[in-house]
Design an enzyme around this catalytic site. Sequence first.
Site, mmCIF file in Angstrom:
data_model
loop_
_atom_site.group_PDB
_atom_site.id
_atom_site.type_symbol
_atom_site.label_atom_id
_atom_site.label_comp_id
_atom_site.label_asym_id
_atom_site.label_seq_id
_atom_site.Cartn_x
_atom_site.Cartn_y
_atom_site.Cartn_z
ATOM 1 N N GLY A 1 0.815 -1.213 0.000
ATOM 2 C CA GLY A 1 0.000 0.000 0.000
ATOM 3 C C GLY A 1 0.850 1.265 0.000
ATOM 4 O O GLY A 1 0.638 2.167 -0.800
ATOM 5 N N ALA A 2 1.830 1.313 0.894
ATOM 6 C CA ALA A 2 2.663 2.502 1.004
ATOM 7 C C ALA A 2 3.809 2.219 1.956
ATOM 8 O O ALA A 2 3.841 1.172 2.596
ATOM 9 C CB ALA A 2 1.846 3.684 1.527
ATOM 10 N N MET A 3 4.730 3.177 2.054
ATOM 11 C CA MET A 3 5.922 2.960 2.873
ATOM 12 C C MET A 3 6.308 4.235 3.608
ATOM 13 O O MET A 3 6.396 5.304 3.012
ATOM 14 C CB MET A 3 7.058 2.472 1.963
ATOM 15 C CG MET A 3 8.345 2.199 2.687
ATOM 16 S SD MET A 3 8.141 0.896 3.947
ATOM 17 C CE MET A 3 9.337 1.447 5.141
ATOM 18 N N HIS B 1 -1.867 5.980 8.507
ATOM 19 C CA HIS B 1 -1.000 4.873 8.937
ATOM 20 C C HIS B 1 0.479 5.234 8.725
ATOM 21 O O HIS B 1 1.290 5.126 9.638
ATOM 22 C CB HIS B 1 -1.377 3.614 8.154
ATOM 23 C CG HIS B 1 -0.544 2.410 8.496
ATOM 24 N ND1 HIS B 1 -0.972 1.422 9.339
ATOM 25 C CD2 HIS B 1 0.693 2.034 8.093
ATOM 26 C CE1 HIS B 1 -0.039 0.499 9.460
ATOM 27 N NE2 HIS B 1 0.989 0.835 8.696
ATOM 28 N N GLU B 2 0.808 5.654 7.520
ATOM 29 C CA GLU B 2 2.221 5.959 7.218
ATOM 30 C C GLU B 2 2.692 7.133 8.053
ATOM 31 O O GLU B 2 3.816 7.147 8.554
ATOM 32 C CB GLU B 2 2.419 6.242 5.733
ATOM 33 C CG GLU B 2 1.942 5.144 4.782
ATOM 34 C CD GLU B 2 2.396 3.743 5.146
ATOM 35 O OE1 GLU B 2 3.512 3.599 5.683
ATOM 36 O OE2 GLU B 2 1.632 2.786 4.908
ATOM 37 N N GLU C 1 3.864 -2.482 13.397
ATOM 38 C CA GLU C 1 2.689 -2.609 12.532
ATOM 39 C C GLU C 1 1.383 -2.783 13.316
ATOM 40 O O GLU C 1 0.381 -2.145 13.006
ATOM 41 C CB GLU C 1 2.875 -3.739 11.523
ATOM 42 C CG GLU C 1 4.027 -3.515 10.529
ATOM 43 C CD GLU C 1 3.937 -2.194 9.775
ATOM 44 O OE1 GLU C 1 2.872 -1.555 9.779
ATOM 45 O OE2 GLU C 1 4.963 -1.790 9.176
#
Length: 849
Positions: free
Chosen positions: A266-268, A302-303, A325
């Site tokens: 999804g993303a980082m 979240h990120e 996480e």
Amino acid sequence: MRTEQPQTIRLTDYRQPDYLIDETHLTFELFEDHALVHSRLLMRVNGGQGALPPLVLHGQELTLQSLAFDEQPLAVGDYQVDAHSLTVQPLTKSFELVITTRIEPQNNTALEGLYKSGGMFCTQCEAEGFRKITYYLDRPDVMSRFTTTVMADRGAYPVLLSNGNLIASGEHEGGRHWATWEDPFPKPAYLFALVAGDLYRIDDSFTTMSGREVELRIYVEPENREQCAHAMDSLKRAMRWDEQMYGREYDLDIFMVVAVNDFNMGAMENKGLNIFNSSCVLAHPNTATDMAFQRVESVVAHEYFHNWSGNRVTCRDWFQLSLKEGFTVFRDSEFSADMNSRTVKRIEDVSFLRANQFAEDAGPMAHPVRPESYMEISNFYTLTIYEKGAEVVRMLHTLLGAEGFRKGSDLYFERHDGQAVTCDDFICAMEDTNGVDLTQFKRWYSQAGTPQLEIEGHYDAATSSFHLHCRQSCPPTPGQTQKLPFVIPLRMALLDANGQELPLYLAGQTQSLGTETVLAVTEAEQVFVFEQVSAAPLPSLLRGFSAPVKLAYPYSRDDRVFLAQHVDQRLLKVYRGVLADSSLDPAMVAEILRLPSEAYLIELAQQADVEAIHKVREWVRRELASALADSFRAVFQRLEEAGGSYSASAEAMARRSLRNTVLGYLMLTDSSDTLLACVRQFVEADNMTDRQAALIALVQSPHEQEKQAALEEFAQRWSAYPLVMDQWFSIQASNPLPGGLERVQALMTHPAFNIRNPNKVRALIGAFANHNLVNFHRTDGAGYRFLADRIIELNQLNPQIASRMLTPLTHWRRFDTQRQALMKTELARIMACEALSDDVYEVVSKSLN
Ligand code: 0A1
Ligand code: ZN
């Protein structure tokens, strides 16, 4: 078949690193057919007296060009290189190491390390991608201060980015330019990022709680510039929320988000430079559904939240992955609950966990929230680490209370700022602030499997007491046959005949617990006795899904209907009442109308009959549709009148959700009016949510002409929008009507499909195997064969994606013997391939065991 097995890495083998890296200075020279990476590392031995140990740097798929120790070039015999490492013998306790490697980003289809997505260079280093960029101590407990210079052609790559602050830039001859970025915060290599491309920039700013001004930038390909407002808005809300709820302030002067089309996840959360799958940034009402809007909001949050839970305080090793996480998912889901409907968000999360994480916990890849071993860490970015990990943090929150939890998280951040720590450190901070002993609670981190909680209630009129008998157990999982009792927080209440909550008096306690309490079930068998109960009550158990367990309570059918709504006796009556009540939250009503998914029903079954589950579920849907048709029509009408033109508000989303759920039901009745209404909605909708809902209803209907026309129209109109075309693929791939496999095979040759793009693979192949169960599980095994062929193809291109696509085949034990045999045949065929990646090898070999 590959001959040598990948190495198994074990938590018990953890050792501190022999060397540390104080400073990392990188220079990237980017060209069309290769890149040169110059790295200068200031290193020293990590404590230790006596002889200096050899220095073993990680490195994979690198061409070493030169190597110098304290400015002395090393000759070939002075070091050893193999496929995974470079070894040298240092002669002094601290030294400078200068390395140049050559890599080929344009040929990197695994999308790990430095690679090209369209015309742009980007990186993905978590978990172990940095070692594909240069030789390094690529482990999260080695934290270093990074300075990065990027050099590239100015015309093709006007934007050059890395972590931290821009400190210098300039021109080179030949139309090239450079930029130097410095990140003041020491970080592990997995948080490194670099981007070079021709990108459009959206600017905004945020004033932190201490009054600092932070520049916010979102970079996208120019054609997507109109689709960033929602992500920017979500970012600002997330920044404010983290200040208010956790006291966490952002720490750099600039925060950047870059959207790329080719991305495995999804993303980082790279420090100061988050890289996102474009599907988790871009959102415009015309092209993205309400669900996509909510996903963007939660992934952006979240990120961003990782900046504290992950970056400032990071993981000691990858066994601690859930430390960052699980905690961050808990944080983002609370954020979403605060921004939208808390109840609806909880129902969505719980349904997802039960259908998917419970299945993982019951399958061959089951592992504890803190795994004990792995072959390939990429295989452990799982629902257990993320979603179950978040449930474990939520249970702590439930047991300690909001205030106790907050005090614990404050201490955790303060005590471990700048460190790489373990799940034990997190628990220890919670224990120290709250004066509790969480030793037994920690079994949630070490024991895999979904606990079963069986509860029986007995009323004793003579003593006016109610006995709640609780029994817990946990099925065996790979490598763990015996389980010890968990601490299970059981939120509960007792209801009287009118559905009123009764005051709770536990035997032996003089004070009332109020009308709702959290019991801690800690023994294999345990009885809770409630006193002063004047008539047999109905217990309401595991409220809010207070623990990730399977609850068995011998409720009667009447009890269940009563629990859903206290007054009515029959399900239809309940539904009618709910539909007629315009004061209820429409999103909640839509949830009530949603039947359990096929995946969840399969998870519940010991041995699942896919066809029966599909047929019965469809039959129930049709029965409801015809019995409630009038109510559905009334609701459809009512919401149309209330609707007006598009709004992105939570209320408008809730209305669309209910209206489209109702449309789905109405399309199951044979009504030409509904068909017309559906086609009209498809044509006239002013937003993608309504357009897509109409398209799904048409595609799953028997109306061939309308269906084909809609599909064609849609593809033509949106051919320039990859994310919309993903929806188009996925709607067709999920269509349960006969011939599903053939339709998917035909779509593989569609010009918009590309097996190298993970979003496309998920939209077509993933949707087919995970959401089109009757077609995927065809009794001739053609669905399995198709998937195995794609996995074999992907194994060469992108091992992470190949391995993820395997999941449906690994659940073969759930099905009848004929299907089991067919699924195992395909797994064995994959296993027999030469050059199997570690990723695929681990999952296939474990699921054939
Ligand atoms: N830390 C990211 C997830 C992530 C993990 C691995 C990746 O590449 C293999 C990419 C992203 C997150 O939790 O959002
Ligand atoms: Zn994360």
